[in-house]
Design a protein around this motif. Structure first.
Motif, PDB file in Angstrom:
ATOM      1  N   PRO A 256       2.965  55.584  -1.139  1.00 13.33           N
ATOM      2  CA  PRO A 256       1.808  54.689  -1.067  1.00 13.33           C
ATOM      3  C   PRO A 256       1.449  54.040  -2.405  1.00 13.33           C
ATOM      4  N   PHE A 257       1.644  54.760  -3.506  1.00  9.73           N
ATOM      5  CA  PHE A 257       1.370  54.185  -4.823  1.00  9.73           C
ATOM      6  C   PHE A 257       2.343  53.043  -5.117  1.00  9.73           C
ATOM      7  N   ILE A 258       3.624  53.261  -4.797  1.00 10.94           N
ATOM      8  CA  ILE A 258       4.629  52.215  -5.022  1.00 10.94           C
ATOM      9  C   ILE A 258       4.341  51.006  -4.139  1.00 10.94           C
ATOM     10  N   HIS A 259       4.077  51.259  -2.860  1.00 10.86           N
ATOM     11  CA  HIS A 259       3.841  50.181  -1.903  1.00 10.86           C
ATOM     12  C   HIS A 259       2.630  49.348  -2.303  1.00 10.86           C
ATOM     13  N   CYS A 260       1.528  50.005  -2.622  1.00  8.45           N
ATOM     14  CA  CYS A 260       0.296  49.278  -2.951  1.00  8.45           C
ATOM     15  C   CYS A 260       0.407  48.551  -4.284  1.00  8.45           C
ATOM     16  N   ASN A 261       1.134  49.119  -5.209  1.00 10.49           N
ATOM     17  CA  ASN A 261       1.321  48.437  -6.491  1.00 10.49           C
ATOM     18  C   ASN A 261       2.141  47.166  -6.308  1.00 10.49           C
ATOM     19  N   MET A 262       3.118  47.201  -5.418  1.00  8.03           N
ATOM     20  CA  MET A 262       3.894  46.000  -5.123  1.00  8.03           C
ATOM     21  C   MET A 262       3.011  44.943  -4.467  1.00  8.03           C
ATOM     22  N   VAL A 263       2.118  45.358  -3.587  1.00  7.26           N
ATOM     23  CA  VAL A 263       1.195  44.425  -2.950  1.00  7.26           C
ATOM     24  C   VAL A 263       0.314  43.765  -3.995  1.00  7.26           C
ATOM     25  N   ARG A 264      -0.194  44.548  -4.945  1.00  9.45           N
ATOM     26  CA  ARG A 264      -1.081  44.014  -5.974  1.00  9.45           C
ATOM     27  C   ARG A 264      -0.366  43.000  -6.846  1.00  9.45           C
ATOM     28  N   THR A 265       0.882  43.252  -7.194  1.00 11.36           N
ATOM     29  CA  THR A 265       1.599  42.348  -8.099  1.00 11.36           C
ATOM     30  C   THR A 265       1.924  41.011  -7.426  1.00 11.36           C
ATOM     31  N   ARG A 266       1.926  40.999  -6.077  1.00 10.96           N
ATOM     32  CA  ARG A 266       2.221  39.748  -5.367  1.00 10.96           C
ATOM     33  C   ARG A 266       0.985  38.897  -5.154  1.00 10.96           C
ATOM     34  N   LEU A 267      -0.197  39.480  -5.328  1.00 12.72           N
ATOM     35  CA  LEU A 267      -1.435  38.732  -5.038  1.00 12.72           C
ATOM     36  C   LEU A 267      -1.807  37.823  -6.198  1.00 12.72           C
TER      37      LEU A 267
END
Length: 267
Positions: A256-267
């Motif tokens: 979940p940390f990896i997934h959410c961090n990837m989401v944040r970097t795309r926003l």
């Protein structure tokens, strides 16, 4: 350090008034944030670089000198001097500091005016449920309640409401969402603060929350790395120990940390 400055630059779109920069300098930040961040860091002293890594908590002041601790709801000269002298990068406020909307706005404005150069990160813990620092505003459900709905739309709406209200008060950072996996029923501190005991649902809902709150220029802080769900002690008062092996951690707590961090970097 450069990542912190890039976060600051990303906030300028929402908080131009907080930055003591010329219109020309702001345009440079927008069009080339990487270079702008490098230039800012290159011009910093060692004291500034260290200070930018620090975030001050002042729920009480001089509490050991008073028989009854008095919460800080107005900034004092000691706090102002501390923020300026040590070139601090941020402040975290808690329920003890926040009374109502006018007081909160005034406190945050006074804190920002105490900065050295760069705008401060003004943060809080606004998770929803029973971890709610604001005394006014919309009472939102906790993560387990959102998890029970299985609804990314509701999770995003929660983030949207949190972002709108925090941003209106002057906050620019929230310590959330909680992306811990609730996989230990003896856990005394996470429980209903987690979305689920399932990795996939946790990833879906926490990512949706991030998409909602980021619409308002609020920086998120994923917690509690490296994972606080599979422990049987409260880290506020004891040292929790994760007993699972490395492989289990990589398969359950870490994703979940990896997934959410990837989401944040795309926003």
């Amino acid at each position: 350090m450069k990542k912190l400055i890039l976060l600051f630059i990303s906030l300028l779109h929402f908080q131009l008034a907080a930055a003591p920069l010329t219109p020309q300098e702001l345009e440079k930040l927008r069009y080339n944030p990487e270079q702008a961040a490098e230039n800012i860091v290159a011009g910093m002293s060692q004291t500034e670089k260290i200070g930018q890594l620090m975030m001050l908590d002042f729920r009480y002041w001089d509490m050991f000198l008073s028989p009854v601790p008095v919460p800080v709801i107005n900034i004092n000269s000691d706090i102002k001097n501390t923020i300026y002298h040590y070139r601090l990068g941020g402040v975290v406020l808690f329920r003890e500091n926040l009374i109502d909307t006018p007081q909160t706005v005034q406190l945050i404005n006074d804190i920002q005016s105490s900065r050295y150069k760069l705008p401060l990160f003004i943060s809080t813990d606004q998770e929803g449920g029973y971890i709610t620092q604001l005394r006014v505003g919309t009472e939102m459900p906790g993560n387990m309640a959102l998890g029970a709905t299985r609804s990314p739309e509701l999770a995003k709406l929660t983030g949207n409401i949190h972002g709108s209200e925090l941003s209106a008060l002057g906050f620019n950072m929230n310590f959330g969402p909680v992306v811990d996996i609730n996989n230990n029923q003896n856990n005394p501190v996470i429980g209903v603060r987690a979305y689920s005991d399932r990795k996939q649902l946790t990833e879906i809902l926490s990512a949706a929350y991030i998409r909602g709150i980021h619409q308002h220029g609020i920086v998120t802080a994923l917690k509690h790395f490296p994972g606080h769900g599979n422990v049987s002690a409260d880290s506020h008062i004891a040292l929790p120990v994760v007993t699972s092996d490395k492989q289990s951690w990589r398969q359950t707590e870490l994703p979940p940390f990896i997934h959410c961090n990837m989401v944040r970097t795309r926003l």
